[in-house]
Enzyme design. Structure first.
Site, PDB file in Angstrom:
ATOM      1  N   CYS A 164      46.794  38.632  34.498  1.00  0.00           N
ATOM      2  CA  CYS A 164      45.733  37.843  34.366  1.00  0.00           C
ATOM      3  C   CYS A 164      45.500  35.778  33.484  1.00  0.00           C
ATOM      4  O   CYS A 164      45.709  35.208  33.417  1.00  0.00           O
ATOM      5  CB  CYS A 164      44.698  38.052  34.451  1.00  0.00           C
ATOM      6  SG  CYS A 164      43.875  38.851  33.784  1.00  0.00           S
TER       7      CYS A 164
ATOM      8  N   HIS B 239      38.775  39.483  32.841  1.00  0.00           N
ATOM      9  CA  HIS B 239      39.969  39.067  33.863  1.00  0.00           C
ATOM     10  C   HIS B 239      39.162  37.273  33.898  1.00  0.00           C
ATOM     11  O   HIS B 239      38.903  36.851  33.738  1.00  0.00           O
ATOM     12  CB  HIS B 239      39.265  38.792  35.262  1.00  0.00           C
ATOM     13  CG  HIS B 239      40.040  38.684  36.709  1.00  0.00           C
ATOM     14  ND1 HIS B 239      41.059  38.997  36.132  1.00  0.00           N
ATOM     15  CD2 HIS B 239      40.280  37.833  36.482  1.00  0.00           C
ATOM     16  CE1 HIS B 239      42.385  38.359  37.359  1.00  0.00           C
ATOM     17  NE2 HIS B 239      41.753  37.531  37.561  1.00  0.00           N
TER      18      HIS B 239
END
Length: 671
Positions: A83, A630
């Site tokens: 990510c 994230h």
């Protein structure tokens, strides 16, 4: 005045209904194919005009037109903790003029001879990936080939561990620059001293020399110039250089006051421990903490404080450097400040650890276990032998002595005073500690005559453990480098009843959220971050500057100024701090302008004709902690639309949603 660049998108065989499977190779060069449908998209150096221009054409019908209107809104599959890479790629894939470059004939600028590059492989992989992202109606793309090429250039990104999106961005831009460097043979230019010449002249000379060796689309768009001023603290020699930069890494100055609780333990043998709560700047240093503690406990001029972290009844670390950052101290840590007399002569410290016999549950046997707060004194006080060790220890624990008649009566009933020591006791002759105390310190807590030489056993702890014997010199033990000498004290059951071991064992955490009001979210302006970055500060001891006048390294003062601003300004907010012990993330909310970042007052080059105003077009965001965080990206699409790119998922968001404490890397373009 901007120049319109017309980019011809040749869409080969575009059907009326574009499915989600095939369209990864639809953007082709005119020289490669003939098209049954075609449409012109005027990029004008940005993606702003994609939607208006396409809306004005009737070349496409129904869902085909809708597919074209979604140009660039393609997600990237997460290959496993990628990510961070997807976030950085989406920001670059929506960077004005960089998109134009890679959707055009960029191959002619690839430098296959540059030994610092990847023979064009990284640029080709990035260009191919970007073209796939701009295919009408494309399905989310798995960037495996690009990741492999990037890992070849920067091996730290191989595998599938989580990394930093800003770190990847820095390596990617550097790699693209080297693959696309228009300079085939880099000339050598000797750096000349300013010699009193005007800054404008010197800066232009530095910039020409830089461009003579570095000339690419990355330099064209992303590189600016600092003025760096160094001043020698000794001879006041001033050195001015002009250095290129690719992005600004801005610190986050704290405006929050942090509450910290510590236990202050005096070594005078009289004062009981006290719990003190002080307030310090969250971004402060050990110097700030000691200053606040000194005021709270009325520290005298002849006293000093030694701050240490206690973990499992041992000293885990000692804070010695006044510049140590308080962010390295966590709320759940337990700290002690030892209040000691200043020592004119260097004298090492020694630590007393407490042990008692405790039952080992499940094994039906007893073993020695640590308890209580370690106590600290100076080695010179116990250098002679057992008597010095015992006297100093009794002095340190005197404030914990329970002096009630009930306790003394209980002790007398158990024959704690009159019991005679056996002649074959390994400690030798019985020694009444009152006699020791009367010679030197009447406050040592021994005046009651309740201690004997068997009350405590002392062991000198090093790599091995040696018992300290009465009337014998201290044993020699080997200690680990950098470790304080340690004396382990084994308490008898009778001594455990004589002292307040609960007080000795009581140690609060630095911060208990339930005891205080909830902290307000910290907010700081991006301009304050920039001011903190540009302020004058001394170089660190590990980053000394060699003064040409003094002919030796000096801890010079350094001052940065913005001199030349790039077309694309990348701003990195330094949310992550790293130390020897742990990592930390700052959740500070940074208030940044979206439509008008004005840096005019921060540019030292007053005669610059270029604009110093910027508009935000992308953000790389980091959510969560360091271990399981994230990354996502916000991207401006058109003039007033924003999209959230979360790996494969892409969805529209309102502008008021993009300002969050997760903002990590900001992308601005000049207006």
């Amino acid at each position: 005045m901007s120049i319109q660049v017309v980019l011809e998108l040749q869409v080969h065989g575009l059907p009326d209904s574009v499915g989600g499977n095939g369209g990864n190779e639809m953007i082709l060069d005119r020289s490669q194919t003939e098209c049954s449908h075609s449409g012109s998209v005027i990029m004008n150096g940005s993606t702003d005009n994609v939607i208006p221009c396409i809306s004005a054409t009737n070349h496409f019908r129904g869902s085909s037109c809708r597919a074209i209107q979604s140009l660039g809104l393609t997600g990237l599959q997460n290959l496993g903790n990628t990510c961070f890479m997807n976030s950085a790629i989406q920001c670059l894939a929506h960077t004005p003029k960089l998109v134009d470059f890679f959707l055009g004939d960029y191959c002619k600028e690839i430098n296959y001879e540059n030994p610092l590059g990847m023979n064009g492989e990284l640029a080709l992989a990035f260009g191919d990936l970007l073209r796939k992202l701009w295919v009408p109606g494309a399905a989310p793309i798995a960037p495996r080939t690009f990741k492999m090429k990037l890992a070849n250039f920067a091996p730290q990104f191989s595998g599938y561990s989580q990394h930093d999106s800003q770190e990847l961005l820095a390596f990617l831009l550097d790699g693209l620059h080297e693959d696309l460097n228009r300079v085939k043979r880099k000339p050598y230019h000797e750096v000349k001293d300013a010699d009193g010449r005007p800054d404008e002249e010197v800066a232009e000379e530095y910039w020409r020399n830089h461009l003579a060796r570095n000339d690419s689309i990355v330099v064209d768009l992303c590189q600016g110039q600092f003025r760096s001023t160094l001043v020698c603290p000794i001879c006041k020699k001033v050195s001015i250089t002009f250095d290129p930069f690719m992005y600004l890494s801005l610190p986050l100055p704290s405006t929050t006051i942090r509450t910290m609780t510590l236990t202050v333990i005096s070594t005078d043998g009289i004062t009981s421990p006290s719990t003190i709560t002080v307030t310090v700047p969250e971004s402060g240093t050990l110097k700030d903490l000691i200053g606040a503690l000194s005021t709270s406990c009325s520290l005298r001029d002849d006293e000093t404080l030694l701050v240490a972290e206690i973990y499992r009844n041992k000293i885990f670390r000692v804070f010695e450097d006044p510049s140590d950052l308080l962010v390295e101290i966590r709320d759940q840590d337990k700290l002690v400040a030892y209040r000691m007399q200043k020592c004119n002569e260097p004298s090492p410290l020694v630590v007393f650890l407490h042990e008692r016999l405790a039952e080992n549950f499940g094994k039906e046997r007893f073993e020695n276990r640590l308890f209580g707060i370690p106590l600290v004194t100076r080695w010179s006080s116990i250098s002679c032998g057992y008597d010095d060790v015992q006297k100093e220890f009794l002095k340190l624990i005197n404030p914990f002595l329970m002096r009630t008649e009930d306790v003394l009566h209980e002790y007398d009933k158990n024959d704690g005073v009159n019991k005679r020591v056996s002649e074959d006791d390994e400690l030798g002759d019985a020694t009444n500690s009152a006699a020791i105390g009367n010679d030197a310190d009447s406050n040592s807590g021994t005046e009651d005559g309740i201690h004997s030489s068997t009350a405590f056993e002392f062991y000198l702890q090093g790599i091995e453990r040696a018992k300290i014997i009465v009337k014998k010199p201290l044993p020699q033990v080997t200690t680990l480098p950098g470790k304080l000498p340690v004396v382990v004290v084994l308490w008898s059951d009778k001594m455990l009843k004589m002292y307040d071991t609960y007080l000795l064992d009581s140690l609060p955490e630095v911060f208990k959220p339930q005891l205080f009001a909830k902290r307000m979210q910290e907010s700081v302006s991006i301009y304050k971050c920039l001011e903190a970055f540009l302020k004058e500060e001394p170089l660190g001891p590990e980053d000394m500057w060699y003064c040409p006048h003094c002919k030796e390294p000096q801890q010079a003062y350094k001052k940065l100024d913005l001199w030349r601003l790039p077309e694309i300004l990348v701003v990195h907010l330094k949310r992550f701090s790293y130390s020897r012990y742990f990592k930390n993330k700052l959740e500070t909310f940074v208030d940044f302008p979206i439509n008008d970042l004005d840096l005019s007052t921060y540019v030292a080059h007053g005669n610059s004709q270029s604009s110093n105003r910027y508009v935000l077009y992308a953000i790389s965001c980091h959510y969560g902690g360091l271990g399981g965080g994230h990354y996502t990206a916000f991207v401006r699409y058109g003039y007033d639309k924003w999209y959230d790119f979360d790996d494969s998922r892409v969805e529209s968001v309102s502008e008021d949603m993009i300002k969050t404490p997760a903002a990590y890397v900001l992308f601005y373009r000049k207006i």
